[in-house]
Each structure stands twice: as structure tokens, then as C-alpha cells.
Design an enzyme around this catalytic site. Structure first.
Site, PDB file in Angstrom:
ATOM      1  N   ASP A 357       0.786  -1.237   0.000  1.00 39.54           N
ATOM      2  CA  ASP A 357       0.000   0.000   0.000  1.00 39.54           C
ATOM      3  C   ASP A 357       0.821   1.292   0.000  1.00 39.54           C
ATOM      4  OD1 ASP A 357      -2.568  -0.439  -0.416  1.00 39.54           O
ATOM      5  OD2 ASP A 357      -3.263  -0.194   1.652  1.00 39.54           O
ATOM      6  N   LYS A 360       3.016   1.286  -4.958  1.00 41.87           N
ATOM      7  CA  LYS A 360       3.823   0.716  -6.050  1.00 41.87           C
ATOM      8  C   LYS A 360       3.021   0.703  -7.358  1.00 41.87           C
ATOM      9  CE  LYS A 360       4.457  -3.178  -3.775  1.00 41.87           C
ATOM     10  NZ  LYS A 360       3.965  -2.891  -2.395  1.00 41.87           N
ATOM     11  N   THR A 361       1.798   0.161  -7.226  1.00 39.52           N
ATOM     12  CA  THR A 361       0.973   0.051  -8.432  1.00 39.52           C
ATOM     13  C   THR A 361       0.627   1.436  -8.949  1.00 39.52           C
ATOM     14  OG1 THR A 361       0.059  -1.884  -7.339  1.00 39.52           O
ATOM     15  CG2 THR A 361      -1.042  -1.176  -9.334  1.00 39.52           C
ATOM     16  N   HIS A 405       9.003  -7.322  -4.088  1.00 44.12           N
ATOM     17  CA  HIS A 405      10.263  -8.074  -4.086  1.00 44.12           C
ATOM     18  C   HIS A 405      10.038  -9.569  -4.239  1.00 44.12           C
ATOM     19  CE1 HIS A 405       8.842  -7.885   0.062  1.00 44.12           C
ATOM     20  NE2 HIS A 405       9.322  -9.109   0.145  1.00 44.12           N
TER      21      HIS A 405
HETATM   22  N1  LIG Z   1      -2.509  10.460  -1.586  1.00 46.31           N
HETATM   23  C1  LIG Z   1      -1.855   9.577  -2.258  1.00 46.31           C
HETATM   24  N2  LIG Z   1      -2.290   8.318  -2.291  1.00 46.31           N
HETATM   25  C2  LIG Z   1      -1.622   7.425  -2.970  1.00 46.31           C
HETATM   26  C3  LIG Z   1      -0.453   7.751  -3.651  1.00 46.31           C
HETATM   27  N3  LIG Z   1      -0.019   6.611  -4.231  1.00 46.31           N
HETATM   28  C4  LIG Z   1      -0.849   5.658  -3.923  1.00 46.31           C
HETATM   29  N4  LIG Z   1      -1.827   6.091  -3.164  1.00 46.31           N
HETATM   30  C5  LIG Z   1      -2.921   5.325  -2.624  1.00 46.31           C
HETATM   31  O1  LIG Z   1      -2.446   4.318  -1.801  1.00 46.31           O
HETATM   32  C6  LIG Z   1      -3.203   3.147  -1.921  1.00 46.31           C
HETATM   33  C7  LIG Z   1      -2.335   1.936  -2.251  1.00 46.31           C
HETATM   34  O2  LIG Z   1      -1.765   2.182  -3.448  1.00 46.31           O
HETATM   35  P1  LIG Z   1      -1.244   1.033  -4.340  1.00 46.31           P
HETATM   36  O3  LIG Z   1      -0.632   1.599  -5.532  1.00 46.31           O
HETATM   37  O4  LIG Z   1      -2.257  -0.041  -4.557  1.00 46.31           O
HETATM   38  O5  LIG Z   1      -0.116   0.475  -3.415  1.00 46.31           O
HETATM   39  P2  LIG Z   1       0.748  -0.816  -3.609  1.00 46.31           P
HETATM   40  O6  LIG Z   1       2.051  -0.593  -2.976  1.00 46.31           O
HETATM   41  O7  LIG Z   1       0.773  -1.156  -5.037  1.00 46.31           O
HETATM   42  O8  LIG Z   1      -0.049  -1.884  -2.799  1.00 46.31           O
HETATM   43  P3  LIG Z   1      -0.029  -3.479  -2.958  1.00 46.31           P
HETATM   44  O9  LIG Z   1      -0.277  -3.765  -4.425  1.00 46.31           O
HETATM   45  O10 LIG Z   1      -1.105  -3.960  -2.089  1.00 46.31           O
HETATM   46  O11 LIG Z   1       1.298  -3.941  -2.528  1.00 46.31           O
HETATM   47  C8  LIG Z   1      -4.204   3.425  -2.993  1.00 46.31           C
HETATM   48  O12 LIG Z   1      -5.441   3.698  -2.419  1.00 46.31           O
HETATM   49  C9  LIG Z   1      -3.685   4.616  -3.693  1.00 46.31           C
HETATM   50  O13 LIG Z   1      -4.681   5.420  -4.189  1.00 46.31           O
HETATM   51  C10 LIG Z   1       0.004   9.088  -3.607  1.00 46.31           C
HETATM   52  O14 LIG Z   1       1.034   9.473  -4.153  1.00 46.31           O
HETATM   53  N5  LIG Z   1      -0.732   9.971  -2.872  1.00 46.31           N
END
Ligand SMILES: Nc1nc2c(ncn2[C@@H]2O[C@H](COP(=O)(O)OP(=O)(O)OP(=O)(O)O)[C@@H](O)[C@H]2O)c(=O)[nH]1
Length: 851
Positions: A357, A360-361, A405
Site C-alpha cells: 500500500d 507501487k501500483t 520483491h
Molecule cells: N494520496 C496519495 N495516495 C496514494 C499515492 N499513491 C498511492 N496512493 C494510494 O495508496 C493506496 C495503495 O496504493 P497502491 O498503488 O495499490 O499500493 P501498492 O504498494 O501497489 O499496494 P499493494 O499492491 O497492495 O502492494 C491506494 O489507495 C492509492 O490510491 C500518492 O502518491 N498519494
């Protein structure tokens, strides 16, 4: 009694009619009683044929010569005291004898010559027969050996036989002509009956050869009898034998020397066909087959022999042998290293890592949008496991689309290091978390440089500086803190700082001097694969070197195929994909595993050889290791119990319905971890279980925990095939309990020792085959069969081990109690003395739990 009267000039009386050269006279014969009879006597003169030709000439000269001869004869006769007639008779006899002696000598001489010729002829024949026999034997052996080529050989022989049947053929053959010439004297000898014949024979001697030639011609004539008879056979075989002999000689001289000169090193796999062996030895298959026949083995060219036999054969043919293992088929698969001058800069391949969270995505999505090609060609529309963006500067960066990772490590576990740079995403509001640390460690272990992306800097409670300081504790020193690691503040949400991030990546890439040769056969790594309904097996590969082209024959893991189509992340068909370019490959015969390497090979045969070997060895491994290779919790537990598996980490794949549940599970599993054992979520994601999840789990030997989600049909089938266990839960605690139980099993059991008794050694017996046995009395407690023992001498432990025998009166017993006497012997220990003390104990293993 009778008077002879010359009637030459007498015209009267009966004068017989004569032509010439006759003189006639009458002789009067007187009989008894006065009777008489006149008899006419005719003397015919021989006609002397001389150069003059006329018969009258010698008649004229003859009286003269006769007169002188007569006078000489009379004189000689007078001298010898004999009559002239007698002298004549003697002279005649002498002359006859002389002639006779000369004729005999001549005859003898001729006979001798004939005999000599006959003898030499016989010798020659014998020699030829011998040679024929030898050659026949050789030919037979060769014929036998050449069974494989028999059809062709027969055809040749038949053809040759037909040619030989033509009349001119025997004359061509010296072997056939020789007896005809040599028969001449024998035949002449047969006719040697009269003087005339002999003379003629003598006269005709120079032309004998022509007669011989005539005989030869007659011999050359093909008659039914000669065609069916032995003679024809002999002639035919002689010619073929001659050829066979020549072939043999050629082989012996040319071939033999060649073998000696070119003694090749024959590479022998574990099994090989005779044909293949012959090829590798540069020998004819027929020769190898023949050799085997001589050894009593009736084998054909495509029969398989083992390496030992092949080695014997190769050595017999004078070659050296290099034994290779089956796995050697892989040797040289990857091709040669490139010449530095052929290397061209290539785009960096980047993996995004970080805690759950942390964005990354989101960051991957944001970076995808930075692609300047998007506007032109429709942008990145497909998720194929990786994508390449073109920056404003014209440079390209390839991002691996599977963040985390775990995937990175799964790839690494397969020996595929696809990543050049790792971007560590750390949420500015959350700072460093466990998976952040894991990511750091994994990247470091792989020797991949890190670029820190401090994300979510748009959030009001973001604290980028805290992140950077926290990272210091984990040995990541950013530039602003005096280190070498680049750090960029970004927001995946707003897109802020993305340019700086891409700049940082290109800078890092420059430092790394990433280069590859695009002009060679491609190789690389499979980053994703799936079985597409419409398109069949589809593998996304990342080209590391060379250019992958349509029509290339590719080996990917244990699959191979001819590249039917190359599709990029924009859904466009490509002709070729160069270094660092991700591309979907269609045309493989199955889905390779992510992390498998792929390589272009020259031939389908090579591709088949390699994949067949890989499938075989895979099967062997699964056959040998069986369930151990499979990712099932129960199996893992039973293996842990019987001690055949030692592990301290339980990798798991977690799939959940919502991010929250996945996170909750991951965190709970994290909490279960102790110093000794831990559950590691190698992949935690939202959504149903896909084939790629199964492949990932398979590659890490991890079970899949599914929380309120299900696997699709393909994933289920694949899981069943690969032996990956999928456990379905709807209550998080059940899941946690299962993992806890497994982790407990992974904990080393606690060993607890209990003292059970003492024994004193009263006597030591030396028993053959058993060794030293201590005669003891139990002074305290009891002794149990097979218990642990310590030997104490003067209260010092001098040995610790196990009891081998516990006897009472020659009987093996289970227990001996205090005050009783018994015989005891130790396992693999003999130094026992009277007065030593034996301490007996038992070890209990107590299973531990995580609670
Ligand atoms: N405010 C804000 N929220 C973000 C940002 N990047 C990601 N988020 C939020 O953070 C949450 C998780 O983002 P993801 O991209 O799914 O994170 P992740 O690391 O890929 O998570 P996993 O796939 O579960 O490992 C989402 O609800 C995004 O909208 C950012 O730069 N700013």
C-alpha cells in the site's frame, strides 16, 4: 634262277604302257619240271623336285653325281673291307639314328618347356584360388556387415553381374584371360602326336598367343552352360572380389591412415545409437555394425547402446572418448559472450518494490502515463508483465509490471536477474515498514542499486525526511545524507516528481553502463506466461541480448516453439524485439514458468533435444522428491515432523477480496514470525487466483491462501498439475491458526532430559563379536533398554552415547531395576573399566508452539 633283262631300248615283246620315269625289265623265273616264266619288272624313279623344276634335269646330272658318289662309296667300302651295299645300309642307319636323336632332343626340350609352363600355371592358379578364397571370405564378411546397405549393394552387384555377362567383359579381366593363355601349351600338348604336328606347332609358336586369344574369345562367349556353371559364378565373383579388394585396400591405406591421423575425441552421452556413434567417430556405420557382429552382437544402425559399450567401440576404432552427462545438452545453449565492440547501450530494466500500500501500483501507473509514445500510438493498453516508456529525452525505460520483491526474488530463485535498478517506494506518511526492509535486503542481496521514491508527498501528514532518516538504520544512505543512493520525492497521485524519478533512473543507468549486442540470436527471461483461449500459450519475455524475431525457434524453460507473433504492450505486432524490450511471444507449445530463461536456437531438433531433457529431468525430480517438491502445508508439516525438511521460513501467496483483508492477513502473518521461524508473504494481492499466482507459488514452494476469492479454472488445473495447494478461508483467524500450526511445526522441538539411574561396573567381559561388556549392578533408579548413557570415571564424564545391549542372564531385557545385576554394552564405545559409573538418562522431545 631268274635273269633280269633290261627292256629299255627293246621295242619288241610286251612292254607296259608308261608315262615316264619308269625303267622296266623282264625276269625269267625257272620252276620245277622245266617250267619257266617271264616276269616284267618295273622300276619307278622318284621325282626329284628342285629349283629347276624340271624332272629331266636331275636325271641328266644324276649319273655324274652318282658316279662320283659311287666311286667314293666303293673306295670307302674297300677301305672298311665291306661291300658297298653294306656301307650304304650302315650310312642310312646312322643317318636315321642321328635324326631320331635330334628329334627326341627337340621333343624333350619342348616337353620340358611345356611342363615348366604347366607348373608355373598351376602355381599361379593355386595362388589365384587362394587369393580368391581370401577375398571371398572377406567379401562374405563384408556382405554380412553391410546388411544395412544390402539393398543398394545387391543392386550394384546385379548391375555389375549384368555388365560382366557381356562377351567383352571376361577379356577385360586379367584374371579371366590368364587361364586362357596358359591353357595353350596344354592343348598343344594334347595334339602333339605326329612330327608334322610338332613342326607346325614349332612354326606356329610365335602366333600361339593369337590362338590363345582365340581361346580367350571363345571363353568370353557367354553360353548357357557357362552362364549357369561354376565358371560363370567364379568369374562374376572374381570381378566383384577385385572391387571389394580394392575397396578394402583403399580403406586400409586411405581410411586406416586417416583414422590414425584423425583420432577424434568422441563425445558420448549416456546412451547413443550406433549410427550416431559412427558419425561422431567419422566411421562408416557398416564398419561399426560389422565390429559389433564380430563381438557377437547383432545390432543395427539405429539400435541404442550405453556409454560403456560405446566407449569400448570408440577405443577399438582408435578414438578417444569424452563422456558427458545428459545435462550437457544445455552446454552452449546461451551462445558466446559478445565482443565489447558490438555492445550498444540498452534501456534499464526497473522493478518497483516496497511495502504493501505504499503506492507501487499507483506509481507504475503514473509512470506509464509519462510515455510520450502514448499520444501517437494509442498508449500502453495491455498489461503484459512489463512495459517500456519513452521519455521526452528520447531515452527508454523498461518497467516490470509485477511490483514487489517477491516476484523479483522468485525470478532470482530461477537464476534470472532481469532487474537492473530497484525503485524502493516508501510512503511518506508511513515511513519504513517490514516489507520495505525486506525489499532493501533482497535488492542488496541481488546487488541491484536502489533509488528511493518517497511517495505520497502530497499528503498533509507526509514526512519525507523521516523516511530518509529511517532508511539510514537499514543501511540505505541517500545523497542528502552523504550517501550514494538517489532519493526522489514523488506523488503517484498528482504525478509530482515523476520526471525527477525518470531522470534519476537514466542517471543510474548511465552509471551502470548498461549495454547489449542487438545483432545476435536473442536470449532473455520469461516474466509472465498464460494460456490464452484464443491465442494459445502466451509468454511475456524480456530480451536481454540480441533481437528476437518472428520465425525464430525459441526454447523457454521446458517449452519450445517457433515465434508466430510478437506483440508489445500497445497491442502492436512487432517484427523484432531488441535488448530490454518486453514482448509477448506467441507460438510456444506451452506456457513456460515466470523466471525461466529463453534462448533462440538454430534448429527445431536442438530445441526438442533441450526441452525433452528438461521435461525428463523435471519428471525425475518430481518422481524422486515427489510431494516434497510440492507446495502443500500438510506435506510440509509431515516433512517437518519426520525431520526430512529443515526450514525456518514459510513462503505464502495471499490473495484477498479487498486490499484491507490482504493487508490484515499479511500483517497478522508478519506478527507470527519469530526469530526462528516466519511466514513470508511472497505475494499478496487483491483478486481471484490466476495462473500467474500459481506459477509464482510453485516457483517458491509456497501455498496460496485465498481469502474470500476463488481460483479460475486454468489456475485450478495448473495448481493440480503443479501440486500447489490452495486453501480457501472466509475467517481470517482460521487462516492465521493454520499458519501458526505450520510455523510451530517448523520450530525445533524442545529436548528435555530425565535422569533414570546409575549403574556401577563390577567386572568387564571381553566377548568376541560383541566387544567389551560391563557386568554392572544398578545402584540407583533403573536402566532402560536403548537409553542414553554417560560413562563417569572419577566423576568425570568421559563418554556420552547410547546403550547397545542390556542383558540379564544372557537375555536381552527392557528394564533392570535398582539392586539387580546386568550386562551393559555401549554403542560404538569400548573403553570401560571396573569401577566406572554409568549414568542413565532419557531424552524427551517436546513440540513447541508459537504461543
Ligand atoms: N494520496 C496519495 N495516495 C496514494 C499515492 N499513491 C498511492 N496512493 C494510494 O495508496 C493506496 C495503495 O496504493 P497502491 O498503488 O495499490 O499500493 P501498492 O504498494 O501497489 O499496494 P499493494 O499492491 O497492495 O502492494 C491506494 O489507495 C492509492 O490510491 C500518492 O502518491 N498519494
Amino acid at each position: 634262277m631268274s635273269d633280269t633283262k633290261d627292256t629299255g631300248g627293246n621295242s619288241g615283246g610286251r612292254k607296259p604302257l608308261t608315262v615316264s620315269r619308269k625303267s622296266s625289265g623282264t625276269v625269267k623265273q625257272s620252276f620245277s619240271h622245266g617250267r619257266s616264266k617271264q616276269v616284267v619288272v618295273e622300276t619307278k624313279k622318284r621325282r626329284a623336285v628342285g629349283p629347276g623344276g624340271s624332272s629331266s634335269a636331275p636325271a641328266k646330272d644324276a649319273p655324274k653325281a652318282n658316279d662320283s658318289l659311287e666311286a667314293r662309296l666303293i673306295a670307302t667300302a674297300k677301305k672298311l673291307g665291306i661291300t658297298v651295299d653294306e656301307l650304304k645300309a650302315r650310312q642310312k642307319a646312322l643317318l636315321e639314328r642321328k635324326n631320331e636323336v635330334a628329334a627326341r632332343a627337340k621333343e624333350e626340350q619342348r616337353e620340358k618347356e611345356a611342363q615348366d609352363r604347366l607348373r608355373s600355371e598351376q602355381e599361379k592358379k593355386l595362388q589365384e584360388a587362394k587369393e580368391r578364397e581370401e577375398a571371398e571370405a572377406r567379401r562374405k564378411a563384408e556382405e554380412e556387415a553391410r546388411k544395412a546397405e544390402e539393398a543398394a549393394a545387391k543392386e550394384r552387384v546385379d548391375r555389375a553381374a549384368k555388365t560382366r555377362s557381356k562377351p567383352s567383359a571376361p577379356a577385360d579381366s586379367p584374371a579371366a584371360a590368364a587361364p586362357a593363355v596358359d591353357d595353350g601349351p596344354a592343348r598343344g600338348g594334347g595334339k602333339r602326336k605326329s612330327k608334322d604336328d610338332r613342326d607346325r606347332s614349332a612354326r606356329e609358336t610365335p602366333s600361339r598367343s593369337s590362338r590363345g586369344g582365340g581361346g580367350e574369345r571363345r571363353r568370353g562367349k557367354l553360353t548357357i552352360s557357362s552362364a549357369l556353371g561354376d565358371d560363370a559364378d567364379r568369374q562374376r565373383s572374381l570381378a566383384s572380389l577385385r572391387r571389394a579388394r580394392e575397396r578394402e585396400r583403399e580403406r586400409r591405406t586411405g581410411g586406416g591412415e586417416q583414422r590414425e591421423k584423425v583420432s577424434v575425441e568422441v563425445t558420448l552421452p549416456e546412451t547413443i545409437t550406433l549410427q550416431d556413434l559412427a558419425q561422431r567417430m567419422n566411421e562408416r556405420v557398416a564398419d561399426v555394425v560389422k565390429f559389433m557382429i564380430q563381438q557377437g552382437e547383432m545390432l543395427r544402425g539405429n539400435d541404442i547402446i550405453d556409454a560403456d559399450t560405446a566407449e569400448l567401440i570408440a577405443e577399438e576404432f582408435g578414438h578417444t572418448v569424452k563422456r558427458v552427462a545428459e545435462s550437457d545438452v544445455e552446454i552452449g545453449l546461451e551462445g558466446e559472450d559478445d565482443d565489447p565492440k558490438d555492445l550498444k547501450p540498452r534501456p534499464p530494466i526497473v522493478t518497483i518494490m516496497g511495502h504493501v500500500d505504499h503506492g507501487k501500483t499507483s506509481l507504475l501507473d503514473a509512470l506509464r502515463k509519462t510515455d510520450v509514445v502514448s499520444g501517437e500510438a494509442g498508449g500502453i493498453t495491455q498489461h503484459i508483465g512489463a512495459y517500456q516508456v519513452k521519455l521526452k529525452s528520447g531515452e527508454r525505460i523498461t518497467f516490470l509490471d509485477t511490483p514487489g520483491h517477491a516476484a523479483f526474488t522468485a525470478m532470482r530463485a530461477r537464476g534470472a536477474t532481469a532487474t537492473d535498478i530497484a525503485i524502493l517506494v516508501v510512503a511518506a506518511d508511513d515511513s519504513v515498514m517490514p516489507q520495505t526492509i525486506e525489499s532493501i535486503n533482497h535488492a542488496k542481496a541481488a546487488g541491484v542499486p536502489i533509488i528511493v521514491a518517497v511517495n505520497k508527498t502530497d499528503l498533509p501528514d507526509s514526512n519525507a525526511d523521516k523516511v530518509l532518516t529511517d532508511l539510514l538504520q537499514h543501511d540505505v544512505q541517500v545523497e542528502s545524507m552523504g550517501g550514494e543512493t538517489q532519493a526522489v520525492k514523488v506523488s503517484a497521485l498528482t504525478g509530482q516528481g515523476l520526471d525527477e524519478l525518470t531522470d534519476a533512473i537514466t542517471l543510474q543507468a548511465e552509471l551502470l553502463e548498461l549495454k547489449a549486442n542487438p545483432s545476435r540470436d536473442a536470449d532473455g527471461v520469461v516474466i509472465e506466461s498464460q494460456l490464452d483461449k484464443g491465442r494459445g500459450p502466451v509468454a511475456t519475455v524480456l530480451v536481454k541480448r540480441g533481437t528476437l524475431e518472428r520465425g525464430d525457434i525459441v526454447v523457454a524453460g521446458s517449452q519450445w516453439g517457433k515465434v508466430r507473433a510478437l506483440v508489445d504492450e500497445r497491442g502492436q505486432q512487432l517484427k523484432g524485439a531488441g535488448p530490454s524490450q518486453p514482448v509477448e511471444v506467441l507460438g510456444l507449445d506451452g506456457a513456460p514458468d515466470p523466471g525461466d530463461s529463453f534462448v533462440v536456437v538454430d534448429t527445431e531438433a536442438r530445441a526438442r533435444e533441450v526441452t525433452e531433457y528438461r521435461i525428463r529431468s523435471k519428471r525425475q525430480v518430481s518422481g524422486k522428491a515427489g510431494a516434497a517438491a510440492r507446495a502443500s502445508l500438510d506435506q510440509l508439516l509431515s516433512k517437518l515432523k519426520d525431520g526430512s525438511v529443515e526450514t525456518s521460513e514459510l513462503p505464502v501467496v495471499v490473495k484477498g477480496d479487498v486490499q484491507g483483508s490482504v493487508e490484515a492477513i499479511s500483517q497478522s502473518l508478519d506478527k507470527l514470525s519469530t526469530e526462528e521461524v516466519r511466514a513470508r508473504v511472497i505475494h499478496g494481492a487483491v483478486g481471484g487466483i490466476s495462473e500467474s499466482d500459481v506459477l509464482l507459488a510453485r516457483s517458491s514452494n509456497a501455498p496460496i491462501f485465498a481469502f474470500n476469492v476463488r481460483a479460475n479454472k486454468q489456475a485450478r488445473d495448473l495448481a493440480e498439475k503443479e501440486g500447489v495447494e490452495i486453501r480457501y478461508y472466509s475467517v481470517i483467524y482460521d487462516l492465521i491458526d493454520d499458519v501458526k500450526a505450520t510455523l510451530s511445526g517448523m520450530l525445533a522441538p524442545e529436548k528435555r532430559e530425565t535422569f533414570i539411574g546409575y549403574a556401577e561396573i563390577l567386572e568387564v567381559f571381553n566377548i568376541t563379536k560383541v566387544g567389551k561388556v560391563a557386568g554392572c549392578r544398578i545402584s540407583e533408579g533403573k536402566v532402560l533398554r536403548g537409553c542414553g548413557v554417560r560413562l563417569l570415571r572419577d566423576d568425570v564424564v568421559i563418554h556420552e552415547g547410547k546403550l547397545k545391549t542390556l542383558k540379564r542372564f544372557k537375555d536381552e531385557v527392557n528394564e533392570v531395576n535398582s539392586g539387580m545385576e546386568c550386562g551393559m554394552a555401549f554403542e560404538r564405545y569400548d573403553d570401560i573399566r571396573v569401577g566406572d559409573k554409568i549414568e542413565c538418562f532419557q531424552v524427551e522431545e517436546i513440540a513447541r508452539t508459537l504461543d
